[in-house]
Write a protein that holds these residues in place. Structure first.
Motif, PDB file in Angstrom:
ATOM      1  N   GLY A 156       0.769  -1.227   0.000  1.00 40.32           N
ATOM      2  CA  GLY A 156       0.000   0.000   0.000  1.00 40.32           C
ATOM      3  C   GLY A 156       0.801   1.279   0.000  1.00 40.32           C
ATOM      4  N   GLN A 157       2.095   1.202   0.164  1.00 40.13           N
ATOM      5  CA  GLN A 157       2.913   2.408   0.186  1.00 40.13           C
ATOM      6  C   GLN A 157       3.248   2.872  -1.228  1.00 40.13           C
ATOM      7  OE1 GLN A 157       6.296   1.259   2.624  1.00 40.13           O
ATOM      8  NE2 GLN A 157       5.395   2.272   4.399  1.00 40.13           N
ATOM      9  N   ALA A 158       3.490   4.179  -1.351  1.00 45.40           N
ATOM     10  CA  ALA A 158       3.934   4.723  -2.628  1.00 45.40           C
ATOM     11  C   ALA A 158       5.284   4.126  -2.979  1.00 45.40           C
ATOM     12  CB  ALA A 158       4.033   6.244  -2.546  1.00 45.40           C
ATOM     13  N   GLY A 159       5.422   3.674  -4.198  1.00 38.92           N
ATOM     14  CA  GLY A 159       6.644   3.008  -4.621  1.00 38.92           C
ATOM     15  C   GLY A 159       6.337   1.602  -5.080  1.00 38.92           C
ATOM     16  N   VAL A 217      10.159   3.094  -9.085  1.00 44.13           N
ATOM     17  CA  VAL A 217       9.451   3.187 -10.367  1.00 44.13           C
ATOM     18  C   VAL A 217      10.027   2.065 -11.225  1.00 44.13           C
ATOM     19  CG1 VAL A 217       8.906   4.595 -12.383  1.00 44.13           C
ATOM     20  CG2 VAL A 217       9.178   5.679 -10.135  1.00 44.13           C
ATOM     21  N   PRO A 218       9.366   0.915 -11.262  1.00 41.39           N
ATOM     22  CA  PRO A 218       9.970  -0.266 -11.894  1.00 41.39           C
ATOM     23  C   PRO A 218      10.102  -0.139 -13.408  1.00 41.39           C
ATOM     24  CG  PRO A 218       7.707  -0.721 -11.230  1.00 41.39           C
ATOM     25  CD  PRO A 218       8.034   0.623 -10.678  1.00 41.39           C
ATOM     26  N   ARG A 219      11.300  -0.389 -13.891  1.00 43.72           N
ATOM     27  CA  ARG A 219      11.566  -0.439 -15.336  1.00 43.72           C
ATOM     28  C   ARG A 219      12.778  -1.322 -15.555  1.00 43.72           C
ATOM     29  NH1 ARG A 219      10.510   1.908 -20.136  1.00 43.72           N
ATOM     30  NH2 ARG A 219       8.982   3.311 -19.196  1.00 43.72           N
ATOM     31  N   SER A 220      12.686  -2.243 -16.498  1.00 45.38           N
ATOM     32  CA  SER A 220      13.788  -3.145 -16.778  1.00 45.38           C
ATOM     33  C   SER A 220      14.994  -2.388 -17.307  1.00 45.38           C
ATOM     34  CB  SER A 220      13.349  -4.195 -17.804  1.00 45.38           C
ATOM     35  OG  SER A 220      14.460  -4.962 -18.244  1.00 45.38           O
ATOM     36  N   THR A 221      16.170  -2.708 -16.769  1.00 47.01           N
ATOM     37  CA  THR A 221      17.400  -2.124 -17.298  1.00 47.01           C
ATOM     38  C   THR A 221      17.928  -2.929 -18.481  1.00 47.01           C
ATOM     39  OG1 THR A 221      18.705  -3.402 -15.697  1.00 47.01           O
ATOM     40  CG2 THR A 221      18.065  -1.170 -15.060  1.00 47.01           C
ATOM     41  N   VAL A 222      17.427  -4.146 -18.635  1.00 46.45           N
ATOM     42  CA  VAL A 222      17.841  -5.010 -19.744  1.00 46.45           C
ATOM     43  C   VAL A 222      16.939  -4.793 -20.954  1.00 46.45           C
ATOM     44  CG1 VAL A 222      18.125  -7.408 -20.478  1.00 46.45           C
ATOM     45  CG2 VAL A 222      18.756  -6.733 -18.155  1.00 46.45           C
ATOM     46  N   LYS A 223      15.635  -4.631 -20.686  1.00 45.14           N
ATOM     47  CA  LYS A 223      14.656  -4.390 -21.743  1.00 45.14           C
ATOM     48  C   LYS A 223      13.850  -3.149 -21.368  1.00 45.14           C
ATOM     49  CE  LYS A 223      14.333  -9.323 -22.855  1.00 45.14           C
ATOM     50  NZ  LYS A 223      13.446 -10.497 -23.008  1.00 45.14           N
ATOM     51  N   PRO A 224      14.412  -1.948 -21.622  1.00 49.82           N
ATOM     52  CA  PRO A 224      13.801  -0.702 -21.156  1.00 49.82           C
ATOM     53  C   PRO A 224      12.387  -0.454 -21.671  1.00 49.82           C
ATOM     54  CG  PRO A 224      16.062  -0.346 -21.876  1.00 49.82           C
ATOM     55  CD  PRO A 224      15.690  -1.725 -22.304  1.00 49.82           C
ATOM     56  N   GLY A 225      11.956  -1.190 -22.671  1.00 47.60           N
ATOM     57  CA  GLY A 225      10.589  -1.027 -23.153  1.00 47.60           C
ATOM     58  C   GLY A 225       9.559  -1.567 -22.179  1.00 47.60           C
ATOM     59  N   GLU A 230       6.579   6.782 -14.367  1.00 50.90           N
ATOM     60  CA  GLU A 230       6.045   7.719 -13.387  1.00 50.90           C
ATOM     61  C   GLU A 230       5.871   7.042 -12.030  1.00 50.90           C
ATOM     62  OE1 GLU A 230       2.392   9.192 -14.897  1.00 50.90           O
ATOM     63  OE2 GLU A 230       3.318  10.316 -16.552  1.00 50.90           O
ATOM     64  N   PRO A 231       6.012   7.795 -10.940  1.00 51.90           N
ATOM     65  CA  PRO A 231       5.790   7.231  -9.604  1.00 51.90           C
ATOM     66  C   PRO A 231       4.362   6.720  -9.463  1.00 51.90           C
ATOM     67  CG  PRO A 231       6.885   9.358  -9.464  1.00 51.90           C
ATOM     68  CD  PRO A 231       6.436   9.210 -10.886  1.00 51.90           C
ATOM     69  N   GLY A 232       4.198   5.717  -8.627  1.00 51.93           N
ATOM     70  CA  GLY A 232       2.872   5.162  -8.405  1.00 51.93           C
ATOM     71  C   GLY A 232       2.890   4.200  -7.236  1.00 51.93           C
ATOM     72  N   TYR A 233       1.846   3.397  -7.127  1.00 53.90           N
ATOM     73  CA  TYR A 233       1.711   2.388  -6.079  1.00 53.90           C
ATOM     74  C   TYR A 233       1.733   1.018  -6.774  1.00 53.90           C
ATOM     75  CZ  TYR A 233       0.172   6.311  -3.186  1.00 53.90           C
ATOM     76  OH  TYR A 233       0.095   7.504  -2.507  1.00 53.90           O
ATOM     77  N   TYR A 234       2.918   0.404  -6.811  1.00 50.76           N
ATOM     78  CA  TYR A 234       3.117  -0.791  -7.614  1.00 50.76           C
ATOM     79  C   TYR A 234       3.320  -2.041  -6.749  1.00 50.76           C
ATOM     80  CZ  TYR A 234       4.130   2.694 -11.238  1.00 50.76           C
ATOM     81  OH  TYR A 234       4.067   3.749 -12.108  1.00 50.76           O
ATOM     82  N   ILE A 235       3.013  -3.193  -7.341  1.00 50.63           N
ATOM     83  CA  ILE A 235       3.416  -4.483  -6.795  1.00 50.63           C
ATOM     84  C   ILE A 235       4.170  -5.227  -7.892  1.00 50.63           C
ATOM     85  CG2 ILE A 235       1.296  -5.709  -7.468  1.00 50.63           C
ATOM     86  CD1 ILE A 235       1.562  -7.333  -4.868  1.00 50.63           C
ATOM     87  N   THR A 236       5.237  -5.922  -7.503  1.00 51.98           N
ATOM     88  CA  THR A 236       6.047  -6.685  -8.458  1.00 51.98           C
ATOM     89  C   THR A 236       6.166  -8.122  -7.972  1.00 51.98           C
ATOM     90  OG1 THR A 236       7.353  -4.735  -9.081  1.00 51.98           O
ATOM     91  CG2 THR A 236       8.307  -6.887  -9.562  1.00 51.98           C
TER      92      THR A 236
END
Length: 262
Positions: A156-159, A217-225, A230-236
């Motif tokens: 539930g936290q931002a990030g 702010v999750p984004r692949s460094t191997v496959k940047p696409g 943008e900041p948000g409330y994410y789950i990975t």
């Protein structure tokens, strides 16, 4: 007619060869049985024991929360905050008199290392499994739990609330996360609230060292696409791929859509 003469040395050599072949055959059979037992242990026994242990932990957490207890994970260095409904547009709760927006900020304790403190539910997969702090194989993942990457945000936290789980053996909670589709529901229950995320994106395969997928702010460094900007409330959700290997990682991302206090 001449009768062939068989010398004793020839007989001894033949006997030694037969004994060597017999011993080699016995050794191969023994090795085969041991390997079969190891396979059975890894693919059946570890799953059975880990699943039973995980189910018992979920039940224990629910009992403790129902009794107003702490679920066994007290704060070790202070509290962290989760967003209130006024901080996120979708964190509403339904009551008997209709929809009431929450105006107080939910509080949650930092979980102790390797201790289960939340329950992850994925209805599409029929999955209900404990979440523990850390991604140690021995202390967390091999118990059939899902592990929280330390340093990422809490539910539930931002990030980014980032999790790891086995895809094969030891309960294999994330075996079928490749079946998740956009808008599938992922819920995280703590002693304070239930957080509902909606699956948004999947990265089928990336390097095991691709740390970008668990950043705030999750984004692949191997496959940047693949990822977000943008900041948000994410789950990975992360696990190994292909099955029965640990060479690559499969990643599923979701976004927070609601928060319901307990």
């Amino acid at each position: 007619m001449r009768v062939p003469v068989v010398q004793h040395s020839t007989r001894r050599r033949s006997a030694r060869r037969r004994r060597a072949l017999w011993s080699g055959g016995e050794l191969l059979v023994t090795v085969g049985v041991v390997l079969l037992l190891l396979v059975v242990h890894q693919l059946w026994w570890t799953n059975r024991e880990a699943r039973r242990g995980a189910e018992r932990k979920v039940e224990a957490l629910e009992r403790q929360w129902g009794n107003g207890g702490t679920a066994g994970d007290n704060a070790d260095s202070g509290d962290t905050s989760t967003p209130s409904a006024t901080q996120h547009p979708s964190t509403n709760t339904n009551t008997g008199s209709g929809t009431r927006q929450q105006t107080t900020t939910a509080r949650q304790s930092r979980p102790n290392w390797s201790r289960a403190y939340a329950v992850l539910t994925i209805p599409r997969l029929g999955l209900r499994v404990p979440v523990a702090e850390g991604v140690s194989k021995q202390n967390v993942l091999n118990k059939g739990y899902v592990g929280h990457y330390r340093g990422t945000q809490q539910p539930g936290q931002a990030g980014n609330f980032a999790l790891a789980g086995h895809r094969n053996t030891h309960g294999e909670p994330f075996r079928y996360i490749n079946r998740l589709r956009a808008k599938d529901v992922v819920q995280v229950e703590t002693k304070n609230a239930t957080y509902t995320y909606s699956v948004d994106k999947t990265l089928p395969q990336t390097s095991a060292r691709d740390s970008g997928v668990i950043r705030p702010v999750p984004r692949s460094t191997v496959k940047p696409g693949y990822g977000y900007s943008e900041p948000g409330y994410y789950i990975t959700l992360t696990t190994c791929t292909p099955e029965y290997t640990s060479r690559y990682r499969l990643v599923v991302w979701g976004k927070l859509v609601s928060m319901r206090p307990r």
